[in-house]
Scaffold this motif. Structure first.
Motif, PDB file in Angstrom:
ATOM      1  N   ASP A 119       0.411  21.551  19.475  1.00 25.10           N
ATOM      2  CA  ASP A 119      -1.021  21.760  19.500  1.00 25.10           C
ATOM      3  C   ASP A 119      -1.372  21.642  18.074  1.00 25.10           C
ATOM      4  OD1 ASP A 119      -1.237  21.816  22.172  1.00 25.10           O
ATOM      5  OD2 ASP A 119      -1.346  23.983  22.260  1.00 25.10           O
ATOM      6  N   ALA A 120      -0.684  21.658  17.183  1.00 25.14           N
ATOM      7  CA  ALA A 120      -0.886  21.518  15.881  1.00 25.14           C
ATOM      8  C   ALA A 120      -0.731  20.150  15.123  1.00 25.14           C
ATOM      9  CB  ALA A 120      -0.085  22.701  14.764  1.00 25.14           C
ATOM     10  N   ASP A 121      -1.894  19.987  14.134  1.00 30.28           N
ATOM     11  CA  ASP A 121      -1.787  18.773  13.358  1.00 30.28           C
ATOM     12  C   ASP A 121      -0.455  18.794  12.412  1.00 30.28           C
ATOM     13  OD1 ASP A 121      -4.050  17.937  14.957  1.00 30.28           O
ATOM     14  OD2 ASP A 121      -5.298  17.873  12.884  1.00 30.28           O
ATOM     15  N   ARG A 122       0.085  17.715  12.216  1.00 25.32           N
ATOM     16  CA  ARG A 122       1.339  17.874  11.464  1.00 25.32           C
ATOM     17  C   ARG A 122       1.481  16.716  10.297  1.00 25.32           C
ATOM     18  NH1 ARG A 122       5.552  18.845  15.237  1.00 25.32           N
ATOM     19  NH2 ARG A 122       6.890  19.376  13.372  1.00 25.32           N
ATOM     20  N   GLN A 123       1.684  17.138   9.195  1.00 32.22           N
ATOM     21  CA  GLN A 123       1.966  16.148   8.196  1.00 32.22           C
ATOM     22  C   GLN A 123       3.196  15.200   8.017  1.00 32.22           C
ATOM     23  OE1 GLN A 123      -0.553  15.465   5.600  1.00 32.22           O
ATOM     24  NE2 GLN A 123      -1.801  16.772   6.932  1.00 32.22           N
ATOM     25  N   LEU A 124       3.090  13.927   7.958  1.00 33.37           N
ATOM     26  CA  LEU A 124       4.185  13.223   8.045  1.00 33.37           C
ATOM     27  C   LEU A 124       4.384  12.349   6.606  1.00 33.37           C
ATOM     28  CD1 LEU A 124       3.730  10.964  11.264  1.00 33.37           C
ATOM     29  CD2 LEU A 124       5.466  12.827  10.787  1.00 33.37           C
ATOM     30  N   GLY A 125       5.626  11.981   6.287  1.00 26.91           N
ATOM     31  CA  GLY A 125       6.091  11.016   5.325  1.00 26.91           C
ATOM     32  C   GLY A 125       6.721   9.988   6.026  1.00 26.91           C
ATOM     33  N   ILE A 126       6.471   8.855   5.907  1.00 26.63           N
ATOM     34  CA  ILE A 126       7.080   7.772   6.527  1.00 26.63           C
ATOM     35  C   ILE A 126       7.642   6.679   5.598  1.00 26.63           C
ATOM     36  CG2 ILE A 126       6.808   5.574   7.847  1.00 26.63           C
ATOM     37  CD1 ILE A 126       3.937   7.066   9.008  1.00 26.63           C
ATOM     38  N   TYR A 127       8.969   6.459   5.853  1.00 28.64           N
ATOM     39  CA  TYR A 127       9.825   5.611   5.094  1.00 28.64           C
ATOM     40  C   TYR A 127      10.434   4.502   5.477  1.00 28.64           C
ATOM     41  CZ  TYR A 127       9.311  10.538   3.264  1.00 28.64           C
ATOM     42  OH  TYR A 127       8.869  11.495   2.702  1.00 28.64           O
ATOM     43  N   LEU A 128      10.634   3.313   4.522  1.00 25.83           N
ATOM     44  CA  LEU A 128      11.062   2.331   4.904  1.00 25.83           C
ATOM     45  C   LEU A 128      12.208   1.565   3.881  1.00 25.83           C
ATOM     46  CD1 LEU A 128      10.927  -0.472   6.728  1.00 25.83           C
ATOM     47  CD2 LEU A 128       9.335  -1.271   4.905  1.00 25.83           C
ATOM     48  N   ILE A 129      13.389   0.999   4.387  1.00 25.75           N
ATOM     49  CA  ILE A 129      14.365   0.386   3.478  1.00 25.75           C
ATOM     50  C   ILE A 129      14.159  -1.031   3.515  1.00 25.75           C
ATOM     51  CG2 ILE A 129      16.745   0.064   2.696  1.00 25.75           C
ATOM     52  CD1 ILE A 129      15.722   3.193   2.217  1.00 25.75           C
ATOM     53  N   GLY A 132       0.826  -1.283   0.027  1.00 27.11           N
ATOM     54  CA  GLY A 132       0.006  -0.092   0.062  1.00 27.11           C
ATOM     55  C   GLY A 132       0.804   1.339   0.067  1.00 27.11           C
ATOM     56  N   ALA A 133       2.043   1.457  -0.215  1.00 32.32           N
ATOM     57  CA  ALA A 133       3.078   2.352  -0.216  1.00 32.32           C
ATOM     58  C   ALA A 133       2.692   3.356  -1.433  1.00 32.32           C
ATOM     59  CB  ALA A 133       4.384   2.001  -0.382  1.00 32.32           C
ATOM     60  N   THR A 134       2.612   4.601  -0.982  1.00 34.90           N
ATOM     61  CA  THR A 134       2.169   5.610  -2.270  1.00 34.90           C
ATOM     62  C   THR A 134       3.557   5.754  -3.043  1.00 34.90           C
ATOM     63  OG1 THR A 134       3.096   7.506  -0.556  1.00 34.90           O
ATOM     64  CG2 THR A 134       0.660   6.788  -0.613  1.00 34.90           C
ATOM     65  N   ASN A 135       4.478   5.274  -2.641  1.00 35.78           N
ATOM     66  CA  ASN A 135       5.921   5.404  -3.718  1.00 35.78           C
ATOM     67  C   ASN A 135       6.828   4.495  -3.248  1.00 35.78           C
ATOM     68  OD1 ASN A 135       7.722   6.252  -5.428  1.00 35.78           O
ATOM     69  ND2 ASN A 135       8.089   8.188  -4.501  1.00 35.78           N
ATOM     70  N   SER A 136       7.395   3.647  -4.174  1.00 34.64           N
ATOM     71  CA  SER A 136       8.394   2.646  -4.073  1.00 34.64           C
ATOM     72  C   SER A 136       9.497   2.848  -5.050  1.00 34.64           C
ATOM     73  CB  SER A 136       7.706   1.164  -3.944  1.00 34.64           C
ATOM     74  OG  SER A 136       7.123   0.970  -5.430  1.00 34.64           O
ATOM     75  N   GLN A 137      10.583   2.290  -4.610  1.00 36.37           N
ATOM     76  CA  GLN A 137      11.814   2.295  -5.748  1.00 36.37           C
ATOM     77  C   GLN A 137      12.700   1.333  -5.297  1.00 36.37           C
ATOM     78  OE1 GLN A 137      14.000   6.025  -5.179  1.00 36.37           O
ATOM     79  NE2 GLN A 137      15.271   5.618  -6.867  1.00 36.37           N
ATOM     80  N   ASN A 138      13.054   0.638  -6.397  1.00 41.59           N
ATOM     81  CA  ASN A 138      14.165  -0.290  -6.483  1.00 41.59           C
ATOM     82  C   ASN A 138      15.499   0.282  -6.186  1.00 41.59           C
ATOM     83  OD1 ASN A 138      15.867  -2.509  -6.845  1.00 41.59           O
ATOM     84  ND2 ASN A 138      14.321  -3.573  -8.299  1.00 41.59           N
ATOM     85  N   LEU A 139      16.209  -0.015  -5.377  1.00 40.21           N
ATOM     86  CA  LEU A 139      17.366   0.595  -5.172  1.00 40.21           C
ATOM     87  C   LEU A 139      18.573  -0.324  -5.757  1.00 40.21           C
ATOM     88  CD1 LEU A 139      16.842   2.207  -1.528  1.00 40.21           C
ATOM     89  CD2 LEU A 139      16.729   3.194  -3.725  1.00 40.21           C
ATOM     90  N   GLY A 140      18.270  -1.565  -6.163  1.00 44.00           N
ATOM     91  CA  GLY A 140      19.417  -2.299  -6.548  1.00 44.00           C
ATOM     92  C   GLY A 140      19.876  -3.189  -5.507  1.00 44.00           C
ATOM     93  N   ASN A 141      20.668  -4.235  -6.061  1.00 39.88           N
ATOM     94  CA  ASN A 141      21.219  -5.319  -5.211  1.00 39.88           C
ATOM     95  C   ASN A 141      20.136  -5.987  -3.929  1.00 39.88           C
ATOM     96  OD1 ASN A 141      23.919  -5.041  -6.313  1.00 39.88           O
ATOM     97  ND2 ASN A 141      24.142  -3.561  -5.129  1.00 39.88           N
ATOM     98  N   GLY A 142      18.875  -5.891  -4.302  1.00 40.23           N
ATOM     99  CA  GLY A 142      17.995  -6.480  -3.437  1.00 40.23           C
ATOM    100  C   GLY A 142      17.220  -5.434  -2.656  1.00 40.23           C
ATOM    101  N   PHE A 143      17.635  -4.243  -2.505  1.00 45.03           N
ATOM    102  CA  PHE A 143      17.144  -3.211  -1.541  1.00 45.03           C
ATOM    103  C   PHE A 143      15.976  -2.292  -2.313  1.00 45.03           C
ATOM    104  CE2 PHE A 143      21.604  -3.890  -0.068  1.00 45.03           C
ATOM    105  CZ  PHE A 143      21.359  -3.800   1.443  1.00 45.03           C
ATOM    106  N   HIS A 144      15.173  -1.905  -1.546  1.00 41.83           N
ATOM    107  CA  HIS A 144      13.994  -1.343  -1.863  1.00 41.83           C
ATOM    108  C   HIS A 144      13.495  -0.113  -0.906  1.00 41.83           C
ATOM    109  CE1 HIS A 144      12.923  -4.343  -4.815  1.00 41.83           C
ATOM    110  NE2 HIS A 144      13.307  -5.287  -3.909  1.00 41.83           N
ATOM    111  N   ARG A 145      13.043   0.845  -1.484  1.00 39.77           N
ATOM    112  CA  ARG A 145      12.740   1.999  -0.580  1.00 39.77           C
ATOM    113  C   ARG A 145      11.097   2.223  -0.890  1.00 39.77           C
ATOM    114  NH1 ARG A 145      15.866   7.197  -1.092  1.00 39.77           N
ATOM    115  NH2 ARG A 145      15.182   7.187  -3.664  1.00 39.77           N
TER     116      ARG A 145
END
Length: 126
Positions: free
Chosen positions: A113-123, A40-53
């Motif tokens: 006190d403010a709502d904040r927008q986040l981007g969450i990332y995984l390798i 369900g990721a909004t963005n994904s990228q193959n980084l090579g050598n089996g790694f993905h972001r």
């Protein structure tokens, strides 16, 4: 009384011989954990050598709350995870660790006190 920076966390009730906790701290709202998966990721990228972001963007953390985040990587092994936040103000990662070989867990605290927008990332790696 002795305590951190002059604060003693208990009132002593000498008449009855027991201590009563001081009510200095307010309760902070804790949301249900946010469950994310690589499918369900909004963005994904193959980084090579089996790694993905993977990225999940446009997520929100309300003000004065803790947000637990569980990221499931399917058959891939998690390497690391993190987040980026909008509005330059304090925000804290209370914990961030690989819960299992294919799951990352983190808890983020928004003290403002403010709502904040986040981007969450995984390798992750195959």
């Amino acid at each position: 009384m002795y305590g951190y920076q002059g604060y003693y966390p208990y009132q002593v009730n000498f008449g009855y011989g027991y201590q009563i906790p001081n009510e200095q701290f307010q309760l902070i709202q804790r949301q249900q954990p946010l469950d994310l998966s690589t499918e369900g990721a909004t963005n994904s990228q193959n980084l090579g050598n089996g790694f993905h972001r993977y990225a999940w963007e446009e997520r929100t953390i309300p003000g004065s709350t803790y947000l637990g985040v569980r990221i499931f990587a399917g058959s891939k092994k998690v390497i690391t995870a993190g987040y980026g936040v909008a509005k330059y103000a304090p925000i804290y990662a209370m914990e961030s660790f690989p819960r299992t070989a294919n799951q990352w867990y983190m808890t983020i605290y928004n003290p403002t006190d403010a709502d904040r927008q986040l981007g969450i990332y995984l390798i992750a790696k195959d």
